[in-house]
Design an enzyme around this catalytic site. Structure first.
Site, PDB file in Angstrom:
ATOM      1  N   SER A 139      -7.461  -4.942  -1.405  1.00 37.80           N
ATOM      2  CA  SER A 139      -7.589  -6.268  -2.008  1.00 37.80           C
ATOM      3  C   SER A 139      -7.445  -7.291  -0.889  1.00 37.80           C
ATOM      4  CB  SER A 139      -6.475  -6.463  -3.036  1.00 37.80           C
ATOM      5  OG  SER A 139      -6.331  -7.829  -3.342  1.00 37.80           O
ATOM      6  N   TYR A 152       2.346  -5.685  -5.509  1.00 36.37           N
ATOM      7  CA  TYR A 152       0.901  -5.411  -5.459  1.00 36.37           C
ATOM      8  C   TYR A 152       0.392  -5.559  -4.019  1.00 36.37           C
ATOM      9  CZ  TYR A 152      -4.090  -5.697  -6.531  1.00 36.37           C
ATOM     10  OH  TYR A 152      -5.456  -5.472  -6.571  1.00 36.37           O
TER      11      TYR A 152
END
Ligand SMILES: NC(=O)c1ccc[n+]([C@@H]2O[C@H](COP(=O)([O-])OP(=O)(O)OC[C@H]3O[C@@H](n4cnc5c(N)ncnc54)[C@H](OP(=O)(O)O)[C@@H]3O)[C@@H](O)[C@H]2O)c1
Length: 257
Positions: A139, A152
């Protein structure tokens, strides 16, 4: 994507994974698809009927035994895959009042341990064969710490570093490695986000970016370009400037929760 005929893809039951299945099949590839929910996998495979192009192999990527069994199944059905895409992952927004070790562990296990286990399952076979392509979905949030994303971001930064290092170790075996770093994509996962998501794009566009990058065996696929290059610039800012900008853009300084 000439170097690839067979693909094992995790996280294929919805979102980016589902769009990738369609793109891979449209490109003439044979795809084994994995996620926990077999019913959802069967629905994804249904449009392709009995063509044999899509094979459902349900497994939980956090269960090592189940995952290895799934890989064995894939290998028996299509041989050692040419490309493995570790895409299964999730996100939990964690404001300070809600962050717990248990939630962090859940993300570490799915996004990092699960991805690493997926990529390592075929590695010995690829090394023996002398070819293969391993890709992991990270990401853009892996580049630098962001509000609500401590766990995350850590999983995706860990995965990126794992992939970067692995590249050096496996290239002499004819294996290439790709880190895929998307910005915001419209999926059931981001539909849950309570904040604005600049330059959010469709899963179809994301799949096209990924397809093109994989075809070139790029070390990193990052998109959409305007957003990802902005994130790359933010990465090199000194901390005070970076903190000021992120606080201003996200309003994190005034948020309690
Ligand atoms: N959407 C974005 O904006 C965005 C941006 C950057 C990176 N990403 C990354 O892209 C990947 C896909 O995200 P998405 O937005 O498409 O999410 P999504 O719509 O929630 O899909 C996640 C997929 O992962 C599977 N999965 C989750 N936990 C699993 C487990 N333990 N074992 C096996 N499969 C599991 C899910 O299937 P089951 O529930 O059936 O298992 C589903 O197929 C993730 O790694 C995510 O972090 C997404």
């Amino acid at each position: 994507m000439q170097h690839v005929q067979t693909i094992w893809l995790t996280g294929a039951s919805r979102g980016i994974g589902e769009a990738l299945v369609k793109r891979f099949v449209a490109g003439g590839k044979q795809v084994a698809i994995t996620s926990r929910n077999n019913e959802a996998l069967v629905k994804v495979a249904q449009p392709f009927g009995n063509s044999g192009q899509v094979l459902c192999v349900p497994a939980d990527v956090t269960d090592e035994q189940e995952l290895m069994l799934a890989y064995t199944h894939v290998k028996e059905a299509m041989g050692v895959p040419d490309l493995v895409v570790a895409n299964a992952g999730t996100h939990i927004n964690m404001p300070a009042s809600e962050i717990t070790f248990e939630k962090c562990r859940q993300l570490f296990e799915i996004n990092l341990h699960g991805a690493v286990a997926t990529l390592l399952a075929p590695l010995p076979d690829m090394m023996e064969r002398g070819s293969g392509h391993l890709a992991g979905v990270g990401s853009l949030s892996s580049y630098r710490g962001l509000p609500l994303a401590a766990a995350y971001g850590a999983t995706k930064a860990g995965l990126n570093n794992f992939l970067q290092s692995l590249q050096f170790d496996v290239e002499t075996y004819g294996i290439s490695v790709t880190a895929i770093n998307p910005g915001f994509i419209k999926t059931p996962l981001t539909d849950l986000n309570p904040y604005p998501m600049p330059m959010r794009i469709s899963t179809e566009r994301a799949a096209e970016y990924i397809w093109n990058g994989l075809a070139k065996q790029k070390a990193e696929i990052h998109f959409p370009f305007a957003f990802s290059w902005a994130c790359k610039l933010l990465r090199v800012l000194p901390y005070p400037a970076y903190h000021y900008l992120v606080r201003t853009i996200t309003g994190s300084k005034n948020r309690r929760g």
